[in-house]
Motif scaffolding. Structure first.
Motif, PDB file in Angstrom:
ATOM      1  N   THR A  62      -6.407  12.255  -3.975  1.00 33.43           N
ATOM      2  CA  THR A  62      -7.701  12.123  -4.653  1.00 33.43           C
ATOM      3  C   THR A  62      -7.628  11.022  -5.702  1.00 33.43           C
ATOM      4  N   PHE A  63      -8.788  10.681  -6.242  1.00 29.62           N
ATOM      5  CA  PHE A  63      -8.858   9.685  -7.312  1.00 29.62           C
ATOM      6  C   PHE A  63      -7.959  10.084  -8.481  1.00 29.62           C
ATOM      7  N   TYR A  64      -8.057  11.349  -8.908  1.00 30.43           N
ATOM      8  CA  TYR A  64      -7.260  11.807 -10.047  1.00 30.43           C
ATOM      9  C   TYR A  64      -5.772  11.888  -9.707  1.00 30.43           C
ATOM     10  N   GLY A  65      -5.472  12.236  -8.479  1.00 30.59           N
ATOM     11  CA  GLY A  65      -4.083  12.263  -8.041  1.00 30.59           C
ATOM     12  C   GLY A  65      -3.463  10.873  -8.037  1.00 30.59           C
ATOM     13  N   LYS A  66      -4.228   9.884  -7.602  1.00 30.26           N
ATOM     14  CA  LYS A  66      -3.738   8.498  -7.608  1.00 30.26           C
ATOM     15  C   LYS A  66      -3.538   8.006  -9.034  1.00 30.26           C
ATOM     16  N   GLN A  67      -4.423   8.444  -9.946  1.00 30.94           N
ATOM     17  CA  GLN A  67      -4.240   8.094 -11.360  1.00 30.94           C
ATOM     18  C   GLN A  67      -2.962   8.723 -11.900  1.00 30.94           C
ATOM     19  N   PHE A  68      -2.722   9.980 -11.536  1.00 31.33           N
ATOM     20  CA  PHE A  68      -1.510  10.676 -11.967  1.00 31.33           C
ATOM     21  C   PHE A  68      -0.262   9.913 -11.520  1.00 31.33           C
ATOM     22  N   ILE A  69      -0.220   9.539 -10.251  1.00 30.19           N
ATOM     23  CA  ILE A  69       0.932   8.801  -9.721  1.00 30.19           C
ATOM     24  C   ILE A  69       1.079   7.469 -10.451  1.00 30.19           C
ATOM     25  N   GLY A  70      -0.033   6.785 -10.667  1.00 34.67           N
ATOM     26  CA  GLY A  70       0.012   5.505 -11.374  1.00 34.67           C
ATOM     27  C   GLY A  70       0.597   5.634 -12.765  1.00 34.67           C
ATOM     28  N   LYS A  71       0.171   6.643 -13.492  1.00 31.54           N
ATOM     29  CA  LYS A  71       0.699   6.872 -14.844  1.00 31.54           C
ATOM     30  C   LYS A  71       2.160   7.283 -14.794  1.00 31.54           C
ATOM     31  N   ARG A  72       2.474   8.126 -13.841  1.00 39.54           N
ATOM     32  CA  ARG A  72       3.844   8.636 -13.704  1.00 39.54           C
ATOM     33  C   ARG A  72       4.832   7.502 -13.387  1.00 39.54           C
ATOM     34  N   LEU A  73       4.385   6.532 -12.612  1.00 44.29           N
ATOM     35  CA  LEU A  73       5.267   5.456 -12.167  1.00 44.29           C
ATOM     36  C   LEU A  73       5.069   4.156 -12.933  1.00 44.29           C
ATOM     37  N   LYS A  74       4.278   4.183 -13.972  1.00 47.66           N
ATOM     38  CA  LYS A  74       3.964   2.963 -14.709  1.00 47.66           C
ATOM     39  C   LYS A  74       5.218   2.216 -15.153  1.00 47.66           C
ATOM     40  N   SER A  75       6.180   2.920 -15.703  1.00 48.69           N
ATOM     41  CA  SER A  75       7.396   2.235 -16.177  1.00 48.69           C
ATOM     42  C   SER A  75       8.198   1.673 -15.005  1.00 48.69           C
ATOM     43  N   TYR A  76       8.161   2.346 -13.856  1.00 49.51           N
ATOM     44  CA  TYR A  76       8.857   1.844 -12.681  1.00 49.51           C
ATOM     45  C   TYR A  76       8.236   0.535 -12.208  1.00 49.51           C
ATOM     46  N   PHE A  77       6.909   0.522 -12.081  1.00 49.03           N
ATOM     47  CA  PHE A  77       6.234  -0.685 -11.599  1.00 49.03           C
ATOM     48  C   PHE A  77       6.366  -1.830 -12.599  1.00 49.03           C
ATOM     49  N   THR A  78       6.360  -1.538 -13.889  1.00 50.52           N
ATOM     50  CA  THR A  78       6.531  -2.556 -14.912  1.00 50.52           C
ATOM     51  C   THR A  78       7.905  -3.208 -14.791  1.00 50.52           C
ATOM     52  N   SER A  79       8.946  -2.395 -14.580  1.00 48.45           N
ATOM     53  CA  SER A  79      10.297  -2.951 -14.482  1.00 48.45           C
ATOM     54  C   SER A  79      10.488  -3.769 -13.202  1.00 48.45           C
ATOM     55  N   GLN A  80       9.700  -3.498 -12.161  1.00 47.50           N
ATOM     56  CA  GLN A  80       9.810  -4.246 -10.916  1.00 47.50           C
ATOM     57  C   GLN A  80       9.232  -5.661 -11.024  1.00 47.50           C
ATOM     58  N   LYS A  92       0.838  -1.202   0.000  1.00 49.44           N
ATOM     59  CA  LYS A  92       0.000   0.000   0.000  1.00 49.44           C
ATOM     60  C   LYS A  92       0.871   1.249   0.000  1.00 49.44           C
ATOM     61  N   LYS A  93       0.271   2.345  -0.455  1.00 46.31           N
ATOM     62  CA  LYS A  93       0.996   3.603  -0.568  1.00 46.31           C
ATOM     63  C   LYS A  93       0.543   4.596   0.494  1.00 46.31           C
ATOM     64  N   TYR A  94       1.436   5.490   0.851  1.00 46.37           N
ATOM     65  CA  TYR A  94       1.167   6.550   1.807  1.00 46.37           C
ATOM     66  C   TYR A  94       1.681   7.846   1.199  1.00 46.37           C
ATOM     67  N   THR A  95       0.882   8.907   1.247  1.00 46.51           N
ATOM     68  CA  THR A  95       1.271  10.204   0.710  1.00 46.51           C
ATOM     69  C   THR A  95       1.347  11.211   1.846  1.00 46.51           C
ATOM     70  N   GLY A  96       2.384  12.034   1.827  1.00 42.47           N
ATOM     71  CA  GLY A  96       2.544  13.054   2.852  1.00 42.47           C
ATOM     72  C   GLY A  96       3.382  14.204   2.346  1.00 42.47           C
ATOM     73  N   ARG A 116      -0.701  20.024  -2.935  1.00 41.06           N
ATOM     74  CA  ARG A 116      -0.281  18.915  -3.794  1.00 41.06           C
ATOM     75  C   ARG A 116      -0.550  17.576  -3.105  1.00 41.06           C
ATOM     76  N   GLU A 117      -0.278  17.496  -1.805  1.00 39.75           N
ATOM     77  CA  GLU A 117      -0.561  16.278  -1.047  1.00 39.75           C
ATOM     78  C   GLU A 117      -2.046  15.940  -1.124  1.00 39.75           C
ATOM     79  N   LYS A 118      -2.889  16.931  -0.907  1.00 41.46           N
ATOM     80  CA  LYS A 118      -4.339  16.704  -0.959  1.00 41.46           C
ATOM     81  C   LYS A 118      -4.754  16.218  -2.343  1.00 41.46           C
ATOM     82  N   TYR A 119      -4.175  16.818  -3.399  1.00 44.55           N
ATOM     83  CA  TYR A 119      -4.506  16.384  -4.755  1.00 44.55           C
ATOM     84  C   TYR A 119      -4.072  14.937  -4.986  1.00 44.55           C
ATOM     85  N   LEU A 120      -2.859  14.600  -4.583  1.00 48.22           N
ATOM     86  CA  LEU A 120      -2.343  13.246  -4.831  1.00 48.22           C
ATOM     87  C   LEU A 120      -3.135  12.175  -4.084  1.00 48.22           C
TER      88      LEU A 120
END
Length: 91
Positions: free
Chosen positions: A71-89, A18-22, A65-69
């Motif tokens: 949110t649903f859209y913020g979590k989507q942003f992080i997911g897209k941003r880190l997609k290549s990282y998670f794929t390589s893992q 699980k993820k934690y944002t702060g 920015r923390e509050k945005y991240l």
């Protein structure tokens, strides 16, 4: 880390995935506090690793920015941003 910045960050629990944002003004110290069990919300999810962070010029910007991240859209942003990282893992 540069002085006079605030950081919005995302941690991932190596225990449950699980993820934690702060936000913080001292990223290395905050990560140390998370991993030593001094942060109640992540105490039982240790160990944690930092998977994303952004530098902000003010505390207000970091809080927004923390509050945005969180949110649903913020979590989507992080997911897209880190997609290549998670794929390589997965390899």
């Amino acid at each position: 880390m540069l002085e006079n910045f605030y950081y919005t960050y995302v941690l991932e629990s190596l225990k449950d995935g699980k993820k934690y944002t702060g936000y913080t003004s001292n990223l290395p110290l905050r990560l140390e506090r998370h991993n030593s069990g001094q942060v109640t919300s992540t105490k039982y999810r240790r160990p944690l690793k930092i998977i994303y962070f952004e530098a902000c010029l003010s505390q207000q910007d970091a809080i927004k920015r923390e509050k945005y991240l969180k949110t649903f859209y913020g979590k989507q942003f992080i997911g897209k941003r880190l997609k290549s990282y998670f794929t390589s893992q997965e390899e």
